[in-house]
Write a protein that holds these residues in place. Structure first.
Motif, PDB file in Angstrom:
ATOM      1  N   GLU A  72      22.302  43.071 160.577  1.00 51.08           N
ATOM      2  CA  GLU A  72      23.513  43.858 160.733  1.00 51.08           C
ATOM      3  C   GLU A  72      23.828  44.600 159.433  1.00 51.08           C
ATOM      4  O   GLU A  72      23.589  44.079 158.345  1.00 51.08           O
ATOM      5  N   GLY A 106      27.601  46.884 162.198  1.00 56.67           N
ATOM      6  CA  GLY A 106      26.777  47.362 163.305  1.00 56.67           C
ATOM      7  C   GLY A 106      25.435  46.679 163.304  1.00 56.67           C
ATOM      8  O   GLY A 106      24.911  46.325 162.248  1.00 56.67           O
ATOM      9  N   ARG A 107      24.882  46.496 164.481  1.00 60.01           N
ATOM     10  CA  ARG A 107      23.624  45.752 164.586  1.00 60.01           C
ATOM     11  C   ARG A 107      22.441  46.715 164.628  1.00 60.01           C
ATOM     12  O   ARG A 107      22.420  47.662 165.415  1.00 60.01           O
ATOM     13  N   ALA A 162      19.133  45.748 169.117  1.00 60.17           N
ATOM     14  CA  ALA A 162      20.051  46.823 169.473  1.00 60.17           C
ATOM     15  C   ALA A 162      19.266  47.897 170.197  1.00 60.17           C
ATOM     16  O   ALA A 162      18.038  47.972 170.085  1.00 60.17           O
ATOM     17  N   ASP A 163      19.980  48.739 170.932  1.00 64.94           N
ATOM     18  CA  ASP A 163      19.278  49.851 171.558  1.00 64.94           C
ATOM     19  C   ASP A 163      19.123  50.987 170.548  1.00 64.94           C
ATOM     20  O   ASP A 163      19.703  50.963 169.454  1.00 64.94           O
ATOM     21  N   GLU A 164      18.359  51.985 170.909  1.00 67.78           N
ATOM     22  CA  GLU A 164      18.011  53.041 169.953  1.00 67.78           C
ATOM     23  C   GLU A 164      19.239  53.820 169.498  1.00 67.78           C
ATOM     24  O   GLU A 164      19.336  54.225 168.331  1.00 67.78           O
ATOM     25  N   ARG A 165      20.187  54.034 170.378  1.00 69.50           N
ATOM     26  CA  ARG A 165      21.399  54.771 169.998  1.00 69.50           C
ATOM     27  C   ARG A 165      22.194  54.008 168.942  1.00 69.50           C
ATOM     28  O   ARG A 165      22.625  54.584 167.937  1.00 69.50           O
ATOM     29  N   GLN A 166      22.380  52.696 169.171  1.00 70.36           N
ATOM     30  CA  GLN A 166      23.077  51.880 168.180  1.00 70.36           C
ATOM     31  C   GLN A 166      22.344  51.907 166.839  1.00 70.36           C
ATOM     32  O   GLN A 166      22.950  52.013 165.776  1.00 70.36           O
ATOM     33  N   ARG A 167      21.030  51.815 166.930  1.00 70.68           N
ATOM     34  CA  ARG A 167      20.212  51.771 165.708  1.00 70.68           C
ATOM     35  C   ARG A 167      20.365  53.057 164.894  1.00 70.68           C
ATOM     36  O   ARG A 167      20.485  53.031 163.674  1.00 70.68           O
ATOM     37  N   GLU A 205      22.913  55.079 164.834  1.00 69.63           N
ATOM     38  CA  GLU A 205      24.236  55.137 164.228  1.00 69.63           C
ATOM     39  C   GLU A 205      24.296  54.302 162.946  1.00 69.63           C
ATOM     40  O   GLU A 205      24.881  54.707 161.950  1.00 69.63           O
ATOM     41  N   VAL A 206      23.717  53.119 162.994  1.00 68.51           N
ATOM     42  CA  VAL A 206      23.713  52.255 161.808  1.00 68.51           C
ATOM     43  C   VAL A 206      22.837  52.856 160.714  1.00 68.51           C
ATOM     44  O   VAL A 206      23.186  52.825 159.526  1.00 68.51           O
TER      45      VAL A 206
END
Length: 250
Positions: A67, A71-72, A76-81, A83-84
């Motif tokens: 994390e 944010g993880r 995590a899915d690609e969108r979350q990734r 963003e982080v």
């Protein structure tokens, strides 16, 4: 190494990474608080650079969670990734500049494409950063017209242009001629002292590690075997493996 989770900026929990039969990170747990400058030391192959590559999502862990700023990254899915990942900048051993772009465009390309900054705002920020790294007169030059030390300064400016919460430094002087090393390290010292950016640094430059670090992590066989402030690690380490390693490199 445990910290109040409300104050952790980076958190690795039970992270394992294997390459074939080789376990590079072994159930690794550690955390870094905001604004801290942490240096990872240890023998080659102990997993230090793999940590940075995981944070850059250039590699994926086989197990565990990572994390950054709440944010993880994994799992995590690609969108979350994505963003982080925007919160992380990295300076590599090799400069990795775009050879067909000017120095200024090398610095502005990612803020425009990834962060959605307007071209004028990105260029103003880029010129300020190139001034910061001592290259205000090289905006229109191509990378091939620069020395290795100058190219690495551009790479540092490029990483800072993303306004990262975390700056990763991976042996940033290892590809430089010896006479260029001091200038790049002095620049990074200035950045460490004058900004609140959290730094995670892999280096064999022990005097640099001693100067900029709030905390030093000693790695061996994919685990943190000792951590503490540089004054403690470099002058009075508790672990025999740490003492042996420092005896060989200092």
């Amino acid at each position: 190494m445990s910290a109040d989770p409300r104050t952790e900026l980076i958190r690795f929990e039970n992270v394992t990474k294997r390459f074939g039969d080789n376990t590079v990170l072994d159930d690794l747990c550690f955390s870094v608080e905001p604004g801290r400058h942490v240096t990872l030391i240890g023998p080659s192959g102990s997993g230090k650079t793999t940590i940075l590559r995981l944070l850059m999502t250039l590699e994926k862990p086989d197990a565990g969670t990572i994390e950054v700023d709440g944010g993880r990254l994994f799992p995590a899915d690609e969108r979350q990734r994505r963003e982080v990942r925007k919160k992380i900048g990295m300076v590599f051993q090799q400069f990795n500049l775009f050879p067909n772009m000017s120095v200024l465009r090398n610095v502005t390309e990612a803020p425009v494409r990834v962060l959605g900054l307007g071209k004028d705002e990105a260029e103003q920020r880029g010129r300020e950063l190139l001034d910061l790294v001592g290259l205000a007169d090289k905006c229109d030059a191509g990378p091939s017209q620069l020395s290795g030390g100058q190219q690495q300064r551009v790479a540092i400016a490029r990483a800072l242009a993303m306004r990262p919460r975390v700056l990763l430094l991976d042996e940033v002087t290892s590809a430089l001629d010896p006479e260029l090393v001091a200038g790049v390290l002095d620049l990074l010292r200035d950045i460490a002292r004058s900004t609140d950016i959290t730094m995670l640094c892999v280096t064999h430059e022990m005097s640099f590690a001693r100067d900029i670090s709030d905390e030093v992590f000693m790695f061996d066989s994919g685990k943190v075997i000792e951590s503490g402030p540089p004054a403690k690690i470099f002058t009075d380490p508790e672990n025999e493996r740490t003492r042996d390693f420092l005896g060989a490199v200092l």
